[in-house]
Design an enzyme around this catalytic site. Structure first.
Site, mmCIF file in Angstrom:
data_model
loop_
_atom_site.group_PDB
_atom_site.id
_atom_site.type_symbol
_atom_site.label_atom_id
_atom_site.label_comp_id
_atom_site.label_asym_id
_atom_site.label_seq_id
_atom_site.Cartn_x
_atom_site.Cartn_y
_atom_site.Cartn_z
ATOM 1 C CB CYS A 54 15.242 10.922 39.989
ATOM 2 S SG CYS A 54 15.761 9.217 39.703
ATOM 3 C CG HIS A 65 11.190 10.218 37.770
ATOM 4 N ND1 HIS A 65 11.843 11.399 37.494
ATOM 5 C CD2 HIS A 65 12.091 9.238 37.612
ATOM 6 C CE1 HIS A 65 13.100 11.134 37.171
ATOM 7 N NE2 HIS A 65 13.280 9.833 37.226
ATOM 8 C CD GLU A 99 9.017 13.691 37.554
ATOM 9 O OE1 GLU A 99 8.963 13.635 38.794
ATOM 10 O OE2 GLU A 99 10.059 13.448 36.907
HETATM 11 N N1 GLN Z 1 21.316 9.259 36.915
HETATM 12 C C1 GLN Z 1 20.659 8.802 38.100
HETATM 13 C C2 GLN Z 1 20.503 7.288 38.119
HETATM 14 O O1 GLN Z 1 20.565 6.647 37.095
HETATM 15 C C3 GLN Z 1 19.305 9.477 38.248
HETATM 16 C C4 GLN Z 1 18.357 9.137 37.167
HETATM 17 C C5 GLN Z 1 17.193 10.088 37.088
HETATM 18 O O2 GLN Z 1 17.255 11.203 37.563
HETATM 19 N N2 GLN Z 1 16.134 9.661 36.461
HETATM 20 O O3 GLN Z 1 20.322 6.708 39.161
#
Ligand code: GLN
Length: 556
Positions: free
Chosen positions: A391, A522, A524
């Site tokens: 992400c 994500h 994970e």
């Molecule tokens: N801060 C970034 C966003 O909002 C990544 C978010 C994250 O890593 N879950 O897009």
């Protein structure tokens, strides 16, 4: 709902943090191994409507379901232990229930009646429990009531459970997960706090059928008998739950005390089938202890204190995903948490990254420590250290590439600076509006989204399929305006949304780097003990192949 559907309620006694979630997950695993279909439910008694706005460093990871609901990290334990995808119905908070009841009242849903905590809140709770059972078509609901006996907040949930027990005495049972402290001066496990917790539970009209006695040691028969007599249950219904090395040993440990026969007897049930689930589980558990190789992986981010201190709660799914993929590759992986700010204040420190076989940058939010993360990514790219960006870890890999390969020195994400000429990670229009309105709860891109993978790419080879689905939780995306130029400079967007508009995976070609992969998702959240996640497995494999790999130093 099935006739004689069963309910097991799990409640914590004495203090918080006794491992109710792991106990419930383990019970679920054991019941699955006897052929039953179970549906886990997590009840969080706080007033937050979901876990989305809660700070992960204080409250642990926000676990996202396929549906996009942001939940407590215990839901992750359930998904991992039970190898199932959970639904929104399987999670509830007091805030969610109250909000529903109050909205209904505002819309004349109670037709002029006085709306009261009992019965209207308790009825809504029971309706949701039933819905969860129906959604899964399960035989047994396993309902973990958060908090500890004695909290004000969970009383209505215990009351709802008590009501169910009165209506279905043969089908409802209560388990109290308790703790037996060992005062330093005495050196022995004390049962009194457990006895008191049971008395308090009794005062709500509930008698536990089973007590799971957590503590530093195995419970001896003398103490089991003492608890049994004081708390009015059979000695065999007191289950010993000593501290152990791995949470995945817990189901096997419970079965040493024959918990399954106690549960089935209490619920008037017979084993449906022995389906070998626990045999598979045993194999997995043994993998951990028999691993012959080892890896050292650095996890670099902004929240971390440098050192062996693990942010085990805030990034529990990442940690578990790495464990599963490592164990199945006969490897034990040591994760070291590195605070990216250290590199900002002392750039020479970046050289310490040479001690690791791979680098992960996990998800995160906000500005602090970001330049240190970008330095880390530059190090991984230039030194050909396997890199996995999750992400934020993908977004910042794109920023790093734009700055240092293409030469757009002001490249950035709009999360940090949207005023420069190259906002390569930008906020989506509809997301911008939500933020302007100050609406934060449940407004990100959340939950499962499909992606189409490029043939021959690292990610497509890892997954072994062309279309995949992963869970998301973010506001920002790769700016489509720059995709062409970035690709021409050598970074490959190897997975996109089916309409091609959203960049879901970014990688460097294998010819130029052994493993440099970022994903907007994500992954994970979908890693399971018996089904390790293919992307994490590919990353672990790449780490094992690098010259830095500590596999040349096998475990003693
Ligand atoms: N801060 C970034 C966003 O909002 C990544 C978010 C994250 O890593 N879950 O897009």
């Amino acid at each position: 709902m099935k006739k004689n559907h069963k309910y097991i309620f799990v409640i914590g006694g004495v203090m918080s943090g006794v491992g109710k979630g792991i106990a419930s997950s383990s019970i679920g695993k054991i019941l699955q191994s006897k052929g039953f279909k179970v549906n886990p439910v997590k009840v969080d008694p706080y007033l937050n409507v979901d876990a989305g706005n809660m700070n992960p460093t204080e409250h642990g990871e926000v676990f996202v379901l396929d549906s996009g609901l942001e939940t407590d990290q215990d839901m992750g334990n359930y998904e991992r232990f039970l190898e199932m995808d959970l639904e929104s119905e399987d999670y509830m908070t007091s805030g969610m229930i109250y909000k529903h009841v109050i909205d209904k009242e505002r819309n004349l849903g109670y037709r002029g009646k006085c709306v009261e905590a009992i019965p209207h809140i308790t009825e809504e709770i029971i309706t949701r429990w039933k819905k969860s059972a129906e959604t899964h078509g399960s035989d047994i609901s396993l309902i973990e009531i958060g908090g500890t006996i004695g909290d004000y907040q969970n009383i209505l949930f215990i009351e709802a459970a008590r009501t169910l027990k009165i209506k279905h005495p043969q089908d409802v049972m209560f388990i109290m997960v308790s703790y037996l402290p060992v005062p330093g001066s005495l050196g022995e496990m004390k049962t009194r706090p457990t006895q008191n917790a049971v008395r308090q539970l009794n005062s709500y009209g509930v008698q536990p059928d089973v007590i799971i006695a957590r503590g530093p040691h195995t419970l001896d028969i003398k103490r089991k008998e003492k608890i049994a007599i004081a708390c009015a249950l059979l000695t065999e219904n007191v289950i010993s739950a000593p501290d152990i090395e791995s949470i995945y040993d817990v189901p096997l440990n419970f079965e040493r005390d024959r918990i399954s026969s106690v549960l089935l007897k209490t619920l008037h049930m017979r084993t449906k089938a022995h389906n070998g689930e626990l045999e598979e589980w045993k194999k997995f558990v043994e993998k951990r202890t028999k691993a012959k190789k080892q890896l050292k992986i650095a996890v670099v981010g902004k929240y971390f204190d440098t050192g062996d201190y693990t942010l085990s709660d805030a990034y529990v799914s990442v940690i578990e995903a790495i464990k599963f993929s490592s164990y199945w590759k006969d490897t034990n992986t040591k994760l070291t948490w590195i605070n990216s700010k250290d590199f900002e204040t002392n750039p020479k420190k970046i050289e310490e990254l040479k001690n690791y076989d791979g680098i992960i940058v996990p998800g995160g939010f906000g500005e602090s420590g970001i330049e240190g993360v970008i330095m880390t990514i530059e190090y991984a790219r230039k030194n050909k250290v396997p890199y996995l960006g999750l992400c934020y870890g993908m977004q910042l890999a794109v920023v790093e590439f734009c700055r240092n390969v293409i030469g757009w020195k002001d490249a950035n994400t709009a999360e940090i600076n949207s005023k420069g000429t190259h906002t390569v990670i930008d906020i989506m229009e509809h997301q911008k509006k939500l933020l302007e309105e100050g609406r934060y709860g449940a407004t990100m891109r959340l939950g499962a989204y499909p992606a189409i993978l490029k043939s021959g790419s690292i990610v497509q080879n890892a997954y072994g399929s062309k279309e995949v689905s992963e869970r998301h939780r973010h506001r920002y995306e790769v700016n489509p305006k720059y995709v062409k130029e970035i690709e021409e400079a050598g970074m490959v967007f190897s997975g996109t949304s089916p309409d091609g508009k959203l960049m879901e995976y970014a990688e460097l070609p294998k010819a130029t780097h052994p493993f440099f992969v970022g994903t907007q998702a994500h992954p994970e959240f979908k890693a399971r003990p018996l089904h390790p996640h293919p992307l994490f497995t590919a990353f672990v494999e790449a780490c094992l192949k690098t010259p830095t790999s500590s596999q040349s130093h096998p475990l003693k």
